[in-house]
Write a protein that holds these residues in place. Structure first.
Motif, PDB file in Angstrom:
ATOM      1  N   ASP A 195       0.832  -1.200   0.000  1.00 51.40           N
ATOM      2  CA  ASP A 195       0.000   0.000   0.000  1.00 51.40           C
ATOM      3  C   ASP A 195       0.868   1.252   0.000  1.00 51.40           C
ATOM      4  OD1 ASP A 195       0.871   0.470   2.649  1.00 51.40           O
ATOM      5  OD2 ASP A 195      -0.835  -0.587   3.488  1.00 51.40           O
ATOM      6  N   GLU A 197       1.004   3.712   2.127  1.00 50.75           N
ATOM      7  CA  GLU A 197       1.626   4.050   3.407  1.00 50.75           C
ATOM      8  C   GLU A 197       2.989   3.372   3.515  1.00 50.75           C
ATOM      9  OE1 GLU A 197      -0.958   3.199   6.626  1.00 50.75           O
ATOM     10  OE2 GLU A 197      -2.342   4.844   6.179  1.00 50.75           O
ATOM     11  N   ALA A 522      -6.162   8.833   9.838  1.00 50.60           N
ATOM     12  CA  ALA A 522      -6.043   8.101   8.569  1.00 50.60           C
ATOM     13  C   ALA A 522      -6.581   6.683   8.718  1.00 50.60           C
ATOM     14  CB  ALA A 522      -4.578   8.077   8.126  1.00 50.60           C
ATOM     15  N   LYS A 523      -6.255   6.047   9.825  1.00 53.64           N
ATOM     16  CA  LYS A 523      -6.721   4.677  10.057  1.00 53.64           C
ATOM     17  C   LYS A 523      -8.233   4.652  10.264  1.00 53.64           C
ATOM     18  CE  LYS A 523      -5.130   0.623  12.597  1.00 53.64           C
ATOM     19  NZ  LYS A 523      -4.203   0.161  13.672  1.00 53.64           N
ATOM     20  N   ARG A 526      -9.936   5.183   6.881  1.00 52.81           N
ATOM     21  CA  ARG A 526      -9.836   4.000   6.030  1.00 52.81           C
ATOM     22  C   ARG A 526     -10.875   2.958   6.453  1.00 52.81           C
ATOM     23  NH1 ARG A 526      -4.940   3.004   6.531  1.00 52.81           N
ATOM     24  NH2 ARG A 526      -4.095   3.699   4.550  1.00 52.81           N
ATOM     25  N   GLU A 530     -13.334   2.248   3.424  1.00 51.16           N
ATOM     26  CA  GLU A 530     -12.850   1.109   2.633  1.00 51.16           C
ATOM     27  C   GLU A 530     -13.965   0.214   2.098  1.00 51.16           C
ATOM     28  OE1 GLU A 530      -8.744  -1.341   2.861  1.00 51.16           O
ATOM     29  OE2 GLU A 530     -10.028  -1.478   4.624  1.00 51.16           O
ATOM     30  N   ASP A 533     -15.479   2.192  -1.231  1.00 51.61           N
ATOM     31  CA  ASP A 533     -14.735   2.988  -2.217  1.00 51.61           C
ATOM     32  C   ASP A 533     -14.077   2.158  -3.300  1.00 51.61           C
ATOM     33  OD1 ASP A 533     -12.587   1.844  -0.936  1.00 51.61           O
ATOM     34  OD2 ASP A 533     -11.430   3.686  -0.843  1.00 51.61           O
ATOM     35  N   VAL A 549      -8.762  11.999   3.185  1.00 56.53           N
ATOM     36  CA  VAL A 549      -9.565  11.082   2.366  1.00 56.53           C
ATOM     37  C   VAL A 549      -8.887  10.806   1.029  1.00 56.53           C
ATOM     38  CG1 VAL A 549     -11.717  10.900   1.054  1.00 56.53           C
ATOM     39  CG2 VAL A 549     -11.772  11.622   3.444  1.00 56.53           C
ATOM     40  N   VAL A 552      -6.110   8.144   1.603  1.00 55.83           N
ATOM     41  CA  VAL A 552      -6.327   6.792   2.125  1.00 55.83           C
ATOM     42  C   VAL A 552      -7.458   6.053   1.412  1.00 55.83           C
ATOM     43  CG1 VAL A 552      -5.472   7.495   4.386  1.00 55.83           C
ATOM     44  CG2 VAL A 552      -7.917   7.589   3.933  1.00 55.83           C
ATOM     45  N   SER A 553      -8.083   6.661   0.411  1.00 52.61           N
ATOM     46  CA  SER A 553      -9.193   5.997  -0.260  1.00 52.61           C
ATOM     47  C   SER A 553      -9.145   6.270  -1.754  1.00 52.61           C
ATOM     48  CB  SER A 553     -10.528   6.496   0.320  1.00 52.61           C
ATOM     49  OG  SER A 553     -10.811   7.795  -0.165  1.00 52.61           O
ATOM     50  N   ASN A 554     -10.105   5.674  -2.459  1.00 55.92           N
ATOM     51  CA  ASN A 554     -10.231   5.909  -3.898  1.00 55.92           C
ATOM     52  C   ASN A 554     -11.150   7.073  -4.224  1.00 55.92           C
ATOM     53  OD1 ASN A 554      -8.542   3.823  -4.694  1.00 55.92           O
ATOM     54  ND2 ASN A 554     -10.176   2.310  -4.592  1.00 55.92           N
TER      55      ASN A 554
END
Length: 869
Positions: A195, A197, A522-523, A526, A530, A533, A549, A552-554
């Motif tokens: 990922d 991160e 962030a966690k 997600r 998650e 997304d 956002v 950490v996402s699409n």
């Protein structure tokens, strides 16, 4: 396994080029150049394959780079080199023995100790980042860096993301930090299936190694390896006090826990490689050094333009020192023009061909777009933060300044004075008078630590040498007190300064501990996003939450915090959209929301139950009741999804009175209150309790647009208690000047049981223009009084009006036309710079050919012959 293979392959390519072109003399120089060249070459290969050849990148494609690189090296070695490769291939393999390897390692044991320290720091950084997530908990630029990483992956065709730049065109386009390090990590992340991160952590690991190996290279070339190691250790572990921001103390291990992945850290590593090659080139003129200078300038310009400016300033100081010390100053000046200025021009011109950004052109084109007042540093952070930072830096490093002056270090002394002078501009109210109001220039300040620390290392090594001779007794060294006093005073100052600065270690470590205990936003995000997304979409959230956002996402977002932007153009864009977004999130005007949702094709809304966000329940009620949004996740973060058919499900706000009387007003004699004891829908209803024989009226606050011939559908629940003599509901129609045009009345049955009413009416033909309507409930009581209860109101329309005609969007959401003009002019600038770079490259090639062939002698002979004639 694929991650290890990719890293080994990349740095093997870099190592080959470093070994045969740039002449590293020890293992640390070899490692530093391998990382620099490996990242650069992989990024160039990736861009060529993905953008020019349209080849889908995979490990097989990257494996092709190794033989291609070998072919290039063999051709270079055969044509221009010493044929080292051919000689090495002829030598027997048995010459590479274990004894030779051990002898080599024994010879470089001091370098290995330093390298072991750096690798230990990298291991500690990796462990802390993975387990405590300090870089993500501390927030800031890390989330934009993750978004930039995603952008590069999308450009290369490695992954498909929905980014801020899609909803917000040009948001990250041409970001000046999209250098080879981002391309390299994007390739590694995508092909090894980790990922983003983890990708940033890898970037931080490589940046730490690159920074401290290149600092060692530079200081070793300037002094020796002992001084280089002392400087590296001091910069890593001597903590400046009173500094809260990592960008003002980016050399220390504690600050690197937060900012090691920053593009500036990568650029600083490249900067010291550039200074190393400049010093190296002054001692031994080699063609490879000119190539490396061009590459350094190229990478600095495309990775971090401010650091490129720093490098230019420092390199200029060393050029001046070299000319000043030379006996033949004119020859030294001409040599600098050939070996320093021309490569700089070629590097800058080549940077214009980098497809991911164009920092210099953007800087030129957008200076006219920046607003002066917004660029003042005081508008970004308090003055005391900067003052504490400069004091903290000086407390741990100013002790080296006397040693620089004593050794008559012209370049290093001016380096310190110039960078501190630039920093002083922003340490008081006089900053308003400065010619440049760019607060990022304050990042010059930490770089002044390097020359000052070299002076400290000189002093420490002098102390060690003074008291290390075994044949002279310790006390005999102090026999001449006056003679030693000048040496002892700086020594005592250094020791006291070290002890003083170490006392602040707890302050810095406690600050890091605070980040460990901070919420991991962030966690959390997600976890919320998650499950929904997979296909992305456009999401509205607060600007800083949007900032996280997009990382950490699409999901794509409308805008991000305007305090973190890539270049001058986006400053104004982010500022305008951030103001518009904050207004939207603090409004429950469903027509404004509906217009924004339709204009930007918004699919999800993310709300926050924060104490400072007083409109949370109002906005949520509006989205659910009036626009039909579905709640997907309910917690501190509330995620809502747009219905499959976007429409106005209810013209009335707070139709079940769950939020009290918000959205309604009343007049007349009596009481109007909400109750939770009697209700049809959810928990509350409203009751009207008029005084004996008096009237009481309840009306919604807003007017809604309608046309003659349209249909209004009103449904609600109604009941009464006591002596209510009459009750009715009216739909009133008004013109733009608030003049009543018509009223349609409907009598309501007086009953003690809940009654459901459906009122369907056609708008009377009383105007050819657009009209506006409201709903009013009217109640009158008899002797003894009574109550009327109303709940679960729904108002819909069948109208010829288009939704886009009755909704609206904040104009601050739209882009400035000047911005588009600026971006359209970039290709023409690219062609001009490319032409300039071609001319400079040809000129540089001619100079090299003249210097390395007999043509130069022939020209001299012809000139002399003509002069005689």
């Amino acid at each position: 396994m694929s991650l290890v293979l990719l890293l080994l392959l990349s740095f093997t390519i870099g190592a080959l080029f470093a070994r045969f072109l740039f002449y590293p003399t020890d293992i640390i120089e070899f490692l530093s150049l391998s990382i620099f060249l490996g990242e650069l070459l992989v990024s160039i290969y990736a861009l060529v394959f993905a953008l020019l050849l349209k080849v889908i990148l995979n490990i097989f494609v990257l494996v092709l780079m190794l033989p291609l690189s070998l072919v290039c090296l063999v051709v270079y070695d055969y044509k221009f080199g010493s044929r080292f490769i051919f000689d090495w291939m002829k030598s027997p393999w048995r010459q590479i023995t274990v004894k030779k390897i051990l002898r080599y390692l024994r010879k470089e044991k001091i370098e290995l100790v330093y390298l072991l320290v750096i690798l230990s720091v990298v291991v500690a950084y990796t462990y802390i980042s993975l387990n405590y997530r300090i870089m993500f908990r501390s927030g800031g630029d890390v989330f934009q860096h993750m978004a930039l990483l995603k952008l590069v992956e999308e450009i290369l065709g490695l992954r498909n993301y929905y980014l801020v730049s899609e909803t917000y065109p040009m948001g990250y386009t041409y970001d000046p930090r999209l250098g080879p390090n981002f391309v390299f990590v994007a390739v590694v992340v995508s092909l090894s299936r980790i990922d983003n991160e983890a990708g940033l952590i890898i970037m931080g690991m490589l940046n730490i190694i690159l920074l401290y190996t290149s600092i060692y290279m530079f200081v070793k070339e300037l002094r020796n390896k002992e001084i280089a190691i002392i400087v590296g250790i001091i910069l890593l572990f001597l903590i400046p006090p009173m500094i809260s921001l990592p960008t003002y103390s980016y050399f220390t291990f504690i600050d690197l826990l937060r900012c090691a992945h920053y593009p500036q850290i990568y650029a600083l590593g490249v900067l010291f490689i550039g200074l190393w090659v400049c010093l190296k080139d002054n001692k031994a003129n080699k063609r490879g050094f000119i190539v490396l200078k061009i590459l350094v300038i190229f990478v600095l310009v495309v990775s971090h333009l401010l650091t490129a400016a720093m490098f230019l300033v420092i390199e200029f100081l060393f050029i001046l020192e070299n000319i000043a010390k030379s006996q033949h100053k004119i020859d030294a000046l001409m040599d600098s023009l050939k070996r320093d200025i021309l490569p700089f021009g070629i590097g800058v011109s080549s940077a214009m061909l980098w497809p991911l950004n164009n920092a210099i052109v953007l800087l030129i084109l957008t200076l006219q777009l920046t607003r002066q007042a917004s660029a003042l540093i005081s508008a970004v952070e308090p003055l005391t933060i900067r003052q504490n930072a400069i004091i903290g830096i000086l407390l741990v490093s100013i002790y080296g300044f006397p040693y620089l002056v004593r050794r008559k270090e012209f370049a290093l002394t001016l380096w310190v004075l110039l960078f501190l002078g630039i920093s002083m501009i922003y340490l008081g109210p006089w900053e308003k008078q400065a010619p440049l109001h760019l607060y990022i220039l304050f990042r010059f300040m930490p770089l002044a630590r390097v020359p000052l620390t070299i002076g400290i290392a000189d002093g420490l090594l002098a102390i060690i040498n003074a008291f290390s001779s075994a044949h002279v007794a310790f006390f005999s060294r102090l026999s001449s007190f006056e003679k030693r006093l000048a040496d002892l005073i700086p020594v005592l100052i250094i020791i006291c300064g070290f002890l003083f600065s170490i006392s602040f270690l707890g302050y810095k470590t406690s600050g890091i501990a605070k980040f460990v205990n901070k919420p991991d936003v962030a966690k959390q995000l997600r976890f919320v996003l998650e499950p929904y997304d997979d296909h992305g979409g456009v999401l509205i959230a607060f600007p800083y939450t949007s900032y996280v956002v997009q990382a950490v996402s699409n999901f794509s977002v409308l805008t991000v915090t305007y305090g973190h932007y890539g270049h001058a153009i986006t400053a104004e864009l982010y500022r305008n959209r951030t103001e518009a977004l904050n207004k939207l999130l603090n409004s429950y005007d469903f027509l404004l929301w509906l217009g924004t949702i339709m204009e930007f094709n918004v699919t999800h809304i993310l709300l926050e139950k924060a104490s400072w966000y007083g409109k949370y329940w109002l906005v949520r009620a509006m989205l659910e009741d009036q626009l039909g949004f579905e709640v997907l996740h309910d917690g501190y973060f509330t995620l809502l999804r747009r219905p499959s058919k976007l429409d106005i499900y209810n013209f009335l706000f707070n139709p079940s009175f769950e939020l009290g009387l918000i959205g309604w007003h009343y007049w007349g004699s009596g009481n109007v209150k909400t109750t939770s004891n009697i209700a049809v829908d959810e928990n509350k209803s409203v009751y009207l309790e008029p005084l004996d024989g008096k009237d009481l009226h309840l009306q919604n606050n807003r007017f809604f647009p309608i046309l003659a011939g349209d249909t209004v559908i009103l449904t609600f629940n109604f009941r009464m208690e006591g002596n209510i003599t009459s009750a009715d509901v009216a739909i009133g129609f008004w013109d733009e000047k608030n003049a009543l045009l018509a009223n349609i009345w409907a009598e309501l049955d007086v009953s003690e049981d809940w009654q459901s009413y459906i009122l369907v009416t056609e708008v009377p033909n009383v105007s050819d223009e657009e009209m506006y309507f409201r709903i009013t409930f009217n109640v009158r009581s008899g002797l003894g009084g009574g109550r009327v209860y109303i709940d679960n109101i729904t108002c819909k329309t069948i109208t010829k009006l288009n939704l886009k005609n009755i909704t609206y969007v904040d104009p601050q959401f739209y882009l400035d036309e000047r911005i588009e003009e600026v971006y359209e002019s970039i290709p023409s600038f690219n062609s001009k710079f490319a032409l300039c770079g071609t001319v400079l490259t040809i000129l540089q090639a001619i100079i090299i050919i003249l210097e390395n062939t007999g043509l130069r002698k022939c020209l001299r002979f012809l000139v002399k012959r003509n002069s005689r004639g």
